[in-house]
Design a protein around this motif. Structure first.
Motif, PDB file in Angstrom:
ATOM      1  N   GLY A 127       9.280   0.392  -9.825  1.00 12.73           N
ATOM      2  CA  GLY A 127       8.332   0.123  -8.755  1.00 12.73           C
ATOM      3  C   GLY A 127       8.272  -1.337  -8.352  1.00 12.73           C
ATOM      4  N   ILE A 163       8.799  -4.105  -5.754  1.00 10.82           N
ATOM      5  CA  ILE A 163       8.954  -4.146  -4.303  1.00 10.82           C
ATOM      6  C   ILE A 163       8.930  -5.595  -3.850  1.00 10.82           C
ATOM      7  N   PHE A 209      -0.026   4.489  -2.002  1.00  5.18           N
ATOM      8  CA  PHE A 209       0.941   4.284  -3.093  1.00  5.18           C
ATOM      9  C   PHE A 209       2.275   3.904  -2.475  1.00  5.18           C
ATOM     10  N   GLN A 249       6.455   4.237 -10.895  1.00  2.00           N
ATOM     11  CA  GLN A 249       5.256   3.405 -10.791  1.00  2.00           C
ATOM     12  C   GLN A 249       5.157   2.939  -9.349  1.00  2.00           C
ATOM     13  N   PHE A 250       3.953   2.886  -8.852  1.00  2.00           N
ATOM     14  CA  PHE A 250       3.764   2.484  -7.456  1.00  2.00           C
ATOM     15  C   PHE A 250       2.709   1.391  -7.361  1.00  2.00           C
ATOM     16  N   HIS A 251       2.863   0.571  -6.334  1.00  2.00           N
ATOM     17  CA  HIS A 251       1.804  -0.380  -6.017  1.00  2.00           C
ATOM     18  C   HIS A 251       0.714   0.371  -5.260  1.00  2.00           C
ATOM     19  N   VAL A 252      -0.514   0.047  -5.554  1.00  2.00           N
ATOM     20  CA  VAL A 252      -1.608   0.683  -4.834  1.00  2.00           C
ATOM     21  C   VAL A 252      -2.217  -0.344  -3.889  1.00  2.00           C
ATOM     22  N   LYS A 277       9.788 -11.004  -5.309  1.00  2.00           N
ATOM     23  CA  LYS A 277       9.475  -9.587  -5.397  1.00  2.00           C
ATOM     24  C   LYS A 277       8.282  -9.387  -6.321  1.00  2.00           C
ATOM     25  N   SER A 278       7.700  -8.275  -6.178  1.00  2.00           N
ATOM     26  CA  SER A 278       6.479  -8.028  -6.918  1.00  2.00           C
ATOM     27  C   SER A 278       6.708  -6.855  -7.859  1.00  2.00           C
ATOM     28  N   VAL A 308       5.546  -4.172 -10.721  1.00  2.00           N
ATOM     29  CA  VAL A 308       4.309  -3.477 -11.034  1.00  2.00           C
ATOM     30  C   VAL A 308       4.032  -3.654 -12.509  1.00  2.00           C
ATOM     31  N   LYS A 317      -3.490  -3.627  -8.554  1.00  2.00           N
ATOM     32  CA  LYS A 317      -3.632  -2.172  -8.635  1.00  2.00           C
ATOM     33  C   LYS A 317      -2.272  -1.473  -8.585  1.00  2.00           C
ATOM     34  N   THR A 318      -2.064  -0.614  -9.558  1.00  2.00           N
ATOM     35  CA  THR A 318      -0.831   0.144  -9.586  1.00  2.00           C
ATOM     36  C   THR A 318      -1.123   1.565 -10.015  1.00  2.00           C
ATOM     37  N   CYS A 319      -0.174   2.418  -9.808  1.00  2.00           N
ATOM     38  CA  CYS A 319      -0.344   3.762 -10.334  1.00  2.00           C
ATOM     39  C   CYS A 319       0.952   4.243 -10.929  1.00  2.00           C
ATOM     40  N   GLN A 320       0.832   5.128 -11.881  1.00  2.00           N
ATOM     41  CA  GLN A 320       1.984   5.656 -12.570  1.00  2.00           C
ATOM     42  C   GLN A 320       1.999   7.159 -12.371  1.00  2.00           C
ATOM     43  N   VAL A 321       3.169   7.700 -12.147  1.00  2.00           N
ATOM     44  CA  VAL A 321       3.224   9.142 -11.954  1.00  2.00           C
ATOM     45  C   VAL A 321       3.805   9.796 -13.196  1.00  2.00           C
TER      46      VAL A 321
END
Lengths: 694, 731
Positions: free
Chosen positions: A374, A376, A459, A467-470, B373-374, B376, B495-499
């Protein structure tokens, strides 16, 4: 830890919200509650009951200190209190869908028994405004009615929808009580006698209201929200997945300020600080809480908080003593504080580590392996745009929310949290893995004309990311977003209109337009006079707003609600205290006239059916006598015939009853329409005179 | 339950794995002990408590995630050498923190479990077991299924070295050298092993085990056979067991059993005269208990239970009273200690906050540059997705080291979310716009503050009646398969999310068993074609739960399964080019046929499918369902009557006029309602199974009987076994 000072287990069920404590003999507090099978029970632990067997009251066969009162109809609300100050003791008031009974328990007699056509969904007892005698105010089908101790109808007004909750509270601080009304259209209205002085729009049906102190009051919604308002400003609110069954204000920690005590559907009772909503005490029942009350149930001069569960369990709590220093829960505050601080520290450390790792990652160029993790580009931005879409064959017209990223990253999902416009509190857009892209269009159709904050969580990542940035951001949906700017056609201009004079520059009106409508970006409105035309996305109805040089504004629309909303919105935007308007709604009034005719029809049908029923009951009596005679004469054949006839008659009666039922619902529906018409007409005026004409 | 323990939080480290905290032996009886703990950051920390403050003895630098931490030393001396397993390496530290050992095992997988006894080291990775003596390789064993824990019976008390492996396929494997001496089945997938009383009990052969479905048991591992001593079933549906210890916390001279579970429950069992365990104490912590040990840490002279939790909290449940009975001065002192602690924390926080602000600004600035770059931040999610055997629902448990903000649940299988009492999050269902997006369920859970653990219950069953309305062919109970996804967003910046993805398998209601009844009437499905052993194994893994992902050794393999809901069975035997599936339930065979042919088509493999249907099996299955259905119908009927009867009771005052049957219902009312509440959709499930059976029976004959299903439902509404069987035969 605060423990109950007494616990009782009654063997009667208690209907939710229908429980009250009263001193029905002037001395002993007794608990009255609605129970199964159209009965009300009165629990009197203080005096061994002197056996009374009158028509209404009889001794409960299950318990010696409980007597039962037969209502023979499903009880819909119940309260107790002083209705006649001269009497020196409390009256019990029981409302059903058709009647209101004021009952003198001590003398076992009715104070009055009134038919109420609009039903009684909620009841409150007390003094309202300048009306000197205490009133029993009931809220029903869009109507509010107040009765004094003789059953005289001293107060009557209408409100926007079915009433679900009532409370008396000194809202404007003038020392006199105002009536708070929570109704099915999600509004809390404040009536100063029959004048509406404030309106607050909530997100669900308001199920309970309770006055805290001064102008502060608590409320509960059917979606599990409870909170506190001070005048029109909301102090705090919390939402639970359970439902608040009953709320009550009580000073449980003896700090001189009432806490909001909530009884929940899962059996939990909690006390929350009126200022912050922080829980200071909680306890659990094994079944749903039916009511939260207060009273000196032990008669020792101390008022207890009394909580009842639907299964008949009753617990009383004394307020915490000064030594407890407000510490009512068994875990020590310090321990919790340490835990909380440590958790904060851990979070900050994690955040720091995130930045560190990020700084490390930043140095290496973007490569293939970054996708799943994730990573970006740091300059990824998210654009959102709101516009009106007129729809096509497969999709009706809607407001379109367009979200897009500034590069090749994709949007995996969008979560929109907003109140009142979706089925639940959130809406999710989750495209299938094959149709992921860097932009998403989301149709939104708010059902009501209210401004809504859309809290977006997007997301963002790559196709293979786990994993995604929110990205979190908030957009406001304007109040009249469901109206599209269209080219005016003189032919389609609605006949109905509202006319008023506004002492404002046209430029300010344009600002108002821009804030409340979704206008295309290239819209350029010149100076007065001008006119704008909108089409409703819901039903295609037209809306014209015309401004003349003189400042005269005409709003043309056939939708009386919309006209009311526009007037109210303008009145609050320009801070108008008093707005005189001229209105004509020929189409609507024609409909109203038809409704009124229908009401008359239903009334006459109702009377006819009632007469028929009376006839039939006479017939039943005679058939029964004849059948019994035949039995005594041992003429079995005739007896059988008679009973067959009786059976048929019974079937007829049942059918008749069904017709009456349907007739009644139709009648109620129409009455509601009439009541709403009065309310709507009131909304066409701005500022103070609102509702006065009702 | 006279045991009264007070909770005291000591310290928080990083996320911890199972069995990674130990207490170092005390210098003398009841003196305070030091705690050693290893976390996912790879840090080993040793600390003691002084005046309510944690004082570190040593702390290592971060490294690879620590999977296990054990104490060892020369036999019959205090076991105070610290061993940790991280990756494929074993490191040893003295109690002062000096590293004396670094042993690279060269295992291809990372180490999952470790046991140490003198100079013997027992290790296991996912499937591999290795025994080392003085770091020299001694024995090796490749297990058929995942190894969850490893232990060795006390070598100083027994003549031979007897290692025991706890394997995921519900089996304990007792080894001798590199070979299995024997296997013994346990009631659930074992997750933890421990020596009874810490030394193997009187015989030295007594072994405690805990399972992932929350059961506990004691087995004596003799040289020839296992003897099952006792077993505690998980009636209250508590969480799986992660750690156990033996310690006399009650103070009666007999060591008690301390248990830590993955739903945060800590339990103490003491033993009665017959050596049966009796529950003495339980307490709920908010997150998984990863390690547990009895000892003395907080205050000299007071025994306590020390636990570590998933997010790294070390907490004591101590016998030390919270408020001293002595004079008021003492209390002030305690408060003073607390106050100091709080003010220290506060100043630390302020400092951190400042630092974070700076970093945050830097991060914001970096977003201006086009090259940067960013990344997570990764956070660890502890999840458990299990099938609940009793009501055929799935339970999903998500646990994060920090508070959860929200969770999005998405599924491409029709699935319902059920309410869980423990879960306080606000759920909101979103409309699933169209099936073209593969969304059958979209729901958000917005968590209350401080929620680190979320438990969800999912129901993959569809009401047979609803089924008729759908155009698409959907099976009601088993047979649907797909993926459930959970997007977890914690409350942490950025803020991040994990799937996380979870598979819903077509034959999800089956579980592995090691014996089946061969006398039942069976239907057979035979596959032949050009496929490899690995391929056919992957299909079986795809269809059935509890099958190891790795193809087992050998040319041909047989697995037995049992349907947990109906007790029907499935036998699968396959090899390269051939697979034979036998079941007494025609629906099971039908599902396998559908799924396998679909899978094979996807991979463009030409399959020959032949089947042999035994008509008698249908009647047999209906007979299996009969008692369950009858019980449920009776229960439903009784529960329906309760309210009406109660009303009569209120009205009449007594129940003498009622027939005994009704009086009986009134007396048992509470019990009945509870029973009914426990299994709300049980009846519908049974109806669904019968409907599936009906459709499948005729599908094999080539007739579509969907139009007759309403008739079947009518018959079910007024159920009679003979009528139903007749209907099945006549239709």
């Amino acid at each position: 830890m605060l423990l109950p000072v007494f616990t009782l287990k009654l063997r009667h069920k208690i209907s939710p919200r229908m429980v009250a404590i009263g001193r029905y003999d002037g001395i002993h507090p007794c608990l009255a509650a609605a129970t199964q099978a159209g009965k009300v029970f009165i629990h009197n632990p203080h005096t061994r009951s002197q056996h009374v067997s009158a028509s209404r009251v009889f001794q409960s066969p299950l318990e010696s200190d409980v007597s039962l009162l037969n209502i023979n109809q499903a009880v819909s609300c119940l309260t107790a209190g002083v209705l006649n100050p001269e009497l020196g003791y409390d009256a019990l008031l029981v409302g059903t869908q058709t009647n209101l009974l004021a009952y003198d328990v001590y003398n076992n007699s009715d104070l009055f028994y009134r038919e109420v056509a609009d039903g009684a969904n909620a009841i409150v007892l007390g003094t309202l405004g300048d009306i000197s005698s205490p009133l029993a105010i009931i809220g029903g089908n869009c109507a509010l009615q107040g009765f004094d101790h003789e059953g005289n109808d001293l107060f009557w007004t209408v409100t926007g929808d079915n009433v679900h909750s009532l409370a008396l509270c000194d809202f404007d601080g003038d020392g006199k009580k105002e009536l708070l009304v929570g109704s099915e259209d999600f509004d809390i209205r404040v009536f100063k006698e029959d004048e509406i002085i404030a309106e607050m729009t909530e997100t669900e049906i308001i199920t309970s209201l309770c006055s805290m102190y001064g102008s502060r009051f608590g409320y509960a919604l059917s979606n599990g929200t409870v909170g506190v308002y001070d005048k029109t400003a909301r102090y705090w609110r919390i939402k639970s997945k359970n439902h608040a069954m009953s709320i009550h204000a009580f000073d449980l920690n003896s700090d001189g300020v009432c806490e909001l005590i909530t009884g929940w559907s899962n059996g939990k009772v909690d006390a929350r600080s009126d200022r912050t909503g922080e829980v200071i005490f909680k306890d659990n029942f094994s079944s749903a809480v039916a009511g939260v009350l207060e009273g000196d149930y032990r008669m020792d001069g101390h008022t207890q908080l009394i909580c009842c569960s639907v299964d008949g369990e009753i617990r009383g709590y004394l307020p915490g003593t000064a030594e407890m220093r407000g510490n009512l829960m068994d875990t020590s505050i310090e321990q919790d504080l340490v835990r909380e601080l440590s958790q904060k520290k851990q979070n900050l450390l994690l955040e720091l580590r995130n930045y560190e790792e990020n700084a490390k990652a930043e140095l290496s160029p973007l490569n293939e392996a970054d996708g799943p993790r994730g990573v970006i580009p740091a300059n990824t931005k998210l654009h959102t745009a709101l516009s009106v879409s007129l729809g096509h064959e497969t999709q009706p017209a809607h407001v379109e929310l367009c979200i897009s990223t500034s590069n090749d990253t994709i949007i995996r999902a969008v979560l929109i949290f907003a109140e009142g416009i979706f089925l639940g509190e959130s809406h999710v857009v989750h495209p299938s893995i094959h149709s992921l892209s860097s932009s998403i269009r989301i149709p939104v159709t708010p059902p009501k004309d209210v401004p809504v904050d859309l809290h977006l969580k997007t997301f963002v990542g790559y196709r293979s990311s786990t994993q995604f940035h929110v990205f979190e951001l908030t957009r406001q949906l304007p109040r009249f977003s469901m109206y599209a700017l269209t080219a005016p056609h003189a032919a389609t201009e609605p006949l109905s209109y509202v006319n008023f004079i506004l002492a404002e520059r046209a430029q300010r009106v344009v600002i108002w337009l821009n804030q409340n409508f979704l206008l295309p970006e290239d819209t350029n409105i010149q100076n007065a006079p001008f006119q704008v035309c909108f089409t409703s996305l819901r039903n295609g109805g037209q809306l014209y707003i015309k401004i003349k040089l003189s400042g005269e504004i005409t709003v043309n629309t056939d939708d009386i609600d919309l006209a009311g909303d526009i007037i109210q919105s303008m009145a609050s935007f320009f801070a108008i205290e008093d707005l005189q308007v001229e209105a004509d709604f020929p189409v609507y009034f024609e409909e109203l006239r038809k409704v009124l005719i229908k009401v008359d029809e239903y009334h006459s049908v109702h009377q006819k059916l009632s007469a028929e029923m009376a006839d039939n009951s006479n017939l039943i009596r005679s058939l029964l006598v004849r059948a019994e005679d035949a039995r005594l004469m041992r003429d079995m054949k005739t007896m059988k015939n008679r009973y067959m006839e009786l059976y048929d008659l019974n079937k007829d009666l049942l059918n008749g009853y069904k017709i009456r039922c349907n007739n009644h619902t139709e009648l109620l529906g129409n009455l509601k329409a009439v009541n709403q018409a009065i309310q709507r007409a009131g909304r066409l005026r701005g500022g103070k005179p609102k509702g006065a004409e009702a | 339950m006279d045991l009264n323990l007070n909770r005291a939080d000591y310290l928080q480290v990083g996320v911890t794995s199972q069995k990674t905290m130990k207490l170092l032996p005390a210098s003398r009886h009841r003196a305070t002990q030091k705690v050693v703990i290893g976390d996912h950051d790879g840090v080993v920390m040793c600390f003691g408590m002084k005046k309510g403050e944690a004082v570190a003895v040593f702390k290592t630098l971060p490294g690879q995630k620590i999977a296990r931490l054990e104490l060892g030393g020369v036999l019959n001396t205090p076991q105070e050498k610290i061993f940790v397993a991280a990756g494929s390496e074993i490191r040893g530290f003295t109690k002062r923190g000096k590293q004396f050992l670094s042993f690279e095992t060269n295992l291809t997988e990372s180490i999952k479990a470790m046991h140490i006894s003198g100079s013997d080291l027992f290790l296991s990775a996912s499937y591999i077991y290795n025994h080392y003596c003085d770091c020299k390789d001694q024995h090796y064993y490749l297990s058929g299924d995942k190894i969850n824990d490893v232990i060795c019976l006390p070598v100083e008390r027994l003549p031979s070295i007897t290692p025991v492996l706890a394997c995921q396929d519900r089996v304990l494997r007792v080894l001798q050298g590199s070979d299995v001496m024997y296997e013994t089945e346990v009631p659930g997938p074992p997750t933890v092993l421990a020596l009874h009383n810490g030394n193997g009990g009187n015989s030295g052969e007594d072994l405690l085990f805990g399972t992932s479905d929350g059961k506990l048991g004691l087995i004596q591992i003799t040289t020839s056979k296992p003897i099952h001593k006792w077993e505690i079933r998980n009636e209250k549906k508590l969480g799986g067991i992660l750690c156990v210890d033996s310690f006399d916390i009650v103070g009666d001279g007999v060591k008690d059993l301390l248990v830590g579970r993955d739903d945060g429950v800590v339990q103490v069992y003491s033993f009665d005269n017959t050596n049966e365990p009796v529950l003495r104490f339980d307490q709920m912590l908010s997150e998984s208990v990863t390690s547990i040990q009895g000892g003395c840490v907080g205050k000299e002279g007071y025994d306590e239970i020390v636990v570590s939790t998933y997010s790294g909290w070390v907490t004591g449940l101590t016998t030390e009273p919270m408020h001293k009975e002595s004079g008021p001065g003492e209390e002030v002192k305690i408060n003073q200690e607390m106050q100091n602690k709080i003010s220290n924390l506060r100043s630390e926080l302020e400092h951190l906050q400042y630092k974070v602000l700076q970093e945050r600004e830097k991060y914001q600035q970096s977003s201006q540059s086009s090259k940067a770059k960013s990344a997570v931040p990764s956070f660890s999610v502890n999840d458990k997705f299990t099938l609940n055997k009793d009501d055929a629902s799935y339970s999903l448990i998500l646990e994060v080291q920090t508070a959860i903000d929200n969770v999005l649940i998405q599924s491409d299988v029709p699935i319902d979310l059920l309410d869980v009492d423990k879960n306080s999050a606000v759920v909101s269902f979103s409309s699933c716009d169209s099936e073209s997006n593969d969304n059958f369920l979209l729901a958000t859970y917005r968590c209350q503050a401080n929620t680190t653990r979320l438990e969800l219950k999912l129901d993959a069953m569809i009401d047979a009646r609803k089924l008729l309305k759908k155009k698409k062919k959907i099976r009601s109970i088993e047979g649907q398969y797909g993926t459930l996804q959970a997007y977890v967003t914690p409350r942490i910046q950025p803020k991040t999310c994990q799937v996380r993805q979870y598979l819903i398998k077509p034959l999800s209601l089956h579980q592995r068993t090691h014996f089946i009844d061969h006398d039942r009437p069976m239907n057979t499905l035979t596959l032949t074609g050009q496929f490899s052993f690995a391929e056919v194994h992957s299909w079986v893994v795809f269809c059935l739960p509890e099958v190891p992902e790795k193809p087992p050794a050998g040319e041909c393999v047989t697995f037995y399964f049992q349907n947990t809901f109906l007790d029907t069975q499935l036998e699968s035997t396959y090899r390269k080019g051939e697979g034979v599936f036998k079941s007494d339930n025609i629906s099971t065979i039908s599902i396998l046929k559908d799924v396998l042919s679909k899978e094979a088509t996807k991979r463009k493999i030409n399959l020959n499918i032949s089947y042999e249907i035994n008509e008698v099996s249908v009647k047999h299955t209906l007979k299996l369902i009969h008692p369950k259905l009858e019980y449920q119908l009776l229960l439903a009927k009784k529960v329906q009557l309760i309210d009406a009867l109660k009303e009569l009771q209120v009205h009449e005052g007594n129940t003498n006029f009622l027939i005994p049957e009704y009086r009986c219902i009134l007396e048992e009312a509470d019990h009945l309602q509870e029973e009914y509440k426990k299994q709300p959709a049980h009846l519908e499930r049974l109806y669904g199974m019968i409907t599936d059976l009906f459709i499948d029976k005729f599908k094999f004959k080539g007739t579509n009987v969907k139009t007759k299903v309403p008739l079947l439902l009518e018959i079910l509404d007024s159920y009679d076994q003979n009528t139903l069987i007749a209907f099945f035969e006549a239709a």
